[in-house]
Design an enzyme around this catalytic site. Sequence first.
Site, mmCIF file in Angstrom:
data_model
loop_
_atom_site.group_PDB
_atom_site.id
_atom_site.type_symbol
_atom_site.label_atom_id
_atom_site.label_comp_id
_atom_site.label_asym_id
_atom_site.label_seq_id
_atom_site.Cartn_x
_atom_site.Cartn_y
_atom_site.Cartn_z
ATOM 1 C CD GLU A 35 -1.185 -8.638 3.650
ATOM 2 O OE1 GLU A 35 -1.497 -7.718 2.865
ATOM 3 O OE2 GLU A 35 -1.963 -9.113 4.494
ATOM 4 C CG HIS A 36 4.179 -7.566 1.319
ATOM 5 N ND1 HIS A 36 4.655 -6.284 1.125
ATOM 6 C CD2 HIS A 36 3.881 -7.664 2.631
ATOM 7 C CE1 HIS A 36 4.673 -5.648 2.297
ATOM 8 N NE2 HIS A 36 4.197 -6.459 3.223
ATOM 9 C CG ASP A 38 -0.669 -5.000 -3.727
ATOM 10 O OD1 ASP A 38 0.525 -5.156 -3.379
ATOM 11 O OD2 ASP A 38 -1.404 -4.099 -3.255
ATOM 12 N N GLY A 123 -2.642 4.451 10.751
ATOM 13 C CA GLY A 123 -1.332 3.798 10.794
ATOM 14 C C GLY A 123 -1.352 2.395 11.369
ATOM 15 N N GLY A 125 -2.498 -0.409 9.536
ATOM 16 C CA GLY A 125 -2.607 -1.429 8.495
ATOM 17 C C GLY A 125 -4.037 -1.698 8.059
ATOM 18 C CB SER A 128 -6.590 5.395 7.845
ATOM 19 O OG SER A 128 -5.175 5.478 7.910
ATOM 20 C CB SER A 129 -3.602 6.510 3.468
ATOM 21 O OG SER A 129 -3.056 5.239 3.559
ATOM 22 C CG ASP A 173 -4.060 -0.920 0.724
ATOM 23 O OD1 ASP A 173 -4.180 -2.163 0.749
ATOM 24 O OD2 ASP A 173 -3.062 -0.328 1.181
HETATM 25 C C1 GLA Z 1 0.083 -2.017 1.877
HETATM 26 C C2 GLA Z 1 0.020 -1.559 0.425
HETATM 27 C C3 GLA Z 1 -0.713 -2.590 -0.437
HETATM 28 C C4 GLA Z 1 -0.142 -3.996 -0.233
HETATM 29 C C5 GLA Z 1 -0.005 -4.319 1.251
HETATM 30 C C6 GLA Z 1 0.711 -5.615 1.489
HETATM 31 O O1 GLA Z 1 -1.197 -2.048 2.424
HETATM 32 O O2 GLA Z 1 -0.618 -0.324 0.315
HETATM 33 O O3 GLA Z 1 -0.645 -2.202 -1.787
HETATM 34 O O4 GLA Z 1 1.076 -4.125 -0.893
HETATM 35 O O5 GLA Z 1 0.665 -3.305 1.961
HETATM 36 O O6 GLA Z 1 -0.009 -6.683 0.981
#
Ligand code: GLA
Length: 388
Positions: A35-36, A38, A123, A125, A128-129, A173
């Site tokens: 997580e965080h 990428d 919204g 996590g 959806s976008s 994503d």
């Molecule tokens: C969001 C961002 C991703 C990633 C995550 C955290 O989903 O769109 O690129 O950074 O947060 O891992």
Amino acid sequence: MSINIEQAKALFIQEFGGEPDSIVRAPGRVNIIGEHTDYNHGFVLPMAIERETVIVARKRADRELHAFASNLERRAVASIDQRVRNAEEPWMDYIVGVTEELAKLDLALCGADFLIQGDVPLGCGLSSSAALEMAALRMFESFGGFELAGPAAAQLGQRVENGFLGLSSGIMDQFISRCGKRDHALFLDCRSLDYELIPMAFPTAVFVIANTCCSRGLTASKYNERVGECREAMERMRDHYGRATATHLRDFTLAELEVLQDSIPNPAFSRARHVLSEDVRTQAACEAMRAGNAKRLGELMTASDDSLRLDYEVTSPELDAMAAAARKLPGCHGARMTGAGFGGCTINLVEESEVTRFAEELMKAYKASTGLVGEVIISKPANGAEIL
Ligand code: GLA
């Protein structure tokens, strides 16, 4: 497929009259670990989920886009030649953003009438976008007679976010929404974009998603703030180690960071410690997954959550309550927040025989500690975006 295609088609006919000539879909995703990382060129391990966005469409002879978002009961019109943001119908921006990037590549674009229907919670996590962007891209591919390679499609989606939408998000994503595969997780090196589909091989454990059903308004600005803090730590290490070519935290090891504890100020130091330790955990998680070792993966997920809570500070009281409650329940190997954070969902690895009880008890405990009603989503890994 979680969306009823016949029903979506019928709705299209009712809205636009006449038959559609293209139907596409793209899934949401859940991140198992990584997580965080990428946007720091690190590693991620997401899977696509059985919640998706479907677009039912027909070509138009002109250059207009006429869209009907059936879940929201909203309509919007845009031109593929005058690409502007739409403050009233912000969901349309994702589609117009895709046309902007396709136009830059000089790819054939045409107008369309289309209906969007989806069941990826908005919204929360679960991306959806990204699902909307990747479904829109599939629609334009089917009309234009071209097909981008998976990584290039994901990069296009990321450029939509970074450019048209102004979010500094990474590539995870869009990558998983496009390249995911049924019954597989996807291990991605966000620097080289090399990826490996890892079969979901736990004999008795499954992933359970728990939605806190609350999202925070500040996610975008807090997200961009974290991106900046990582950059600051990277620059300090670059200067310290004289590594002029370094561009991302990926260019340094956790050990190289740790010796600088006294010279890199907080929060930059703790943010970088999360990122570099998360990269180590994510690679270890792949090993655990290949070996079908649910206990080990669960431990890594819980360690990831601790790091996101203490060092990266992107959890929320609701996420913390959900994860803490899960860890106390029988059959739970591990629990962590997933996605950008500040609200949204947790992901839990749970023994299959305990899942029903786990889901019930978790919702009870969450309600008791927060007063809120959560939601459980159980999903196997799904396929990435496709033209149906
Ligand atoms: C969001 C961002 C991703 C990633 C995550 C955290 O989903 O769109 O690129 O950074 O947060 O891992």
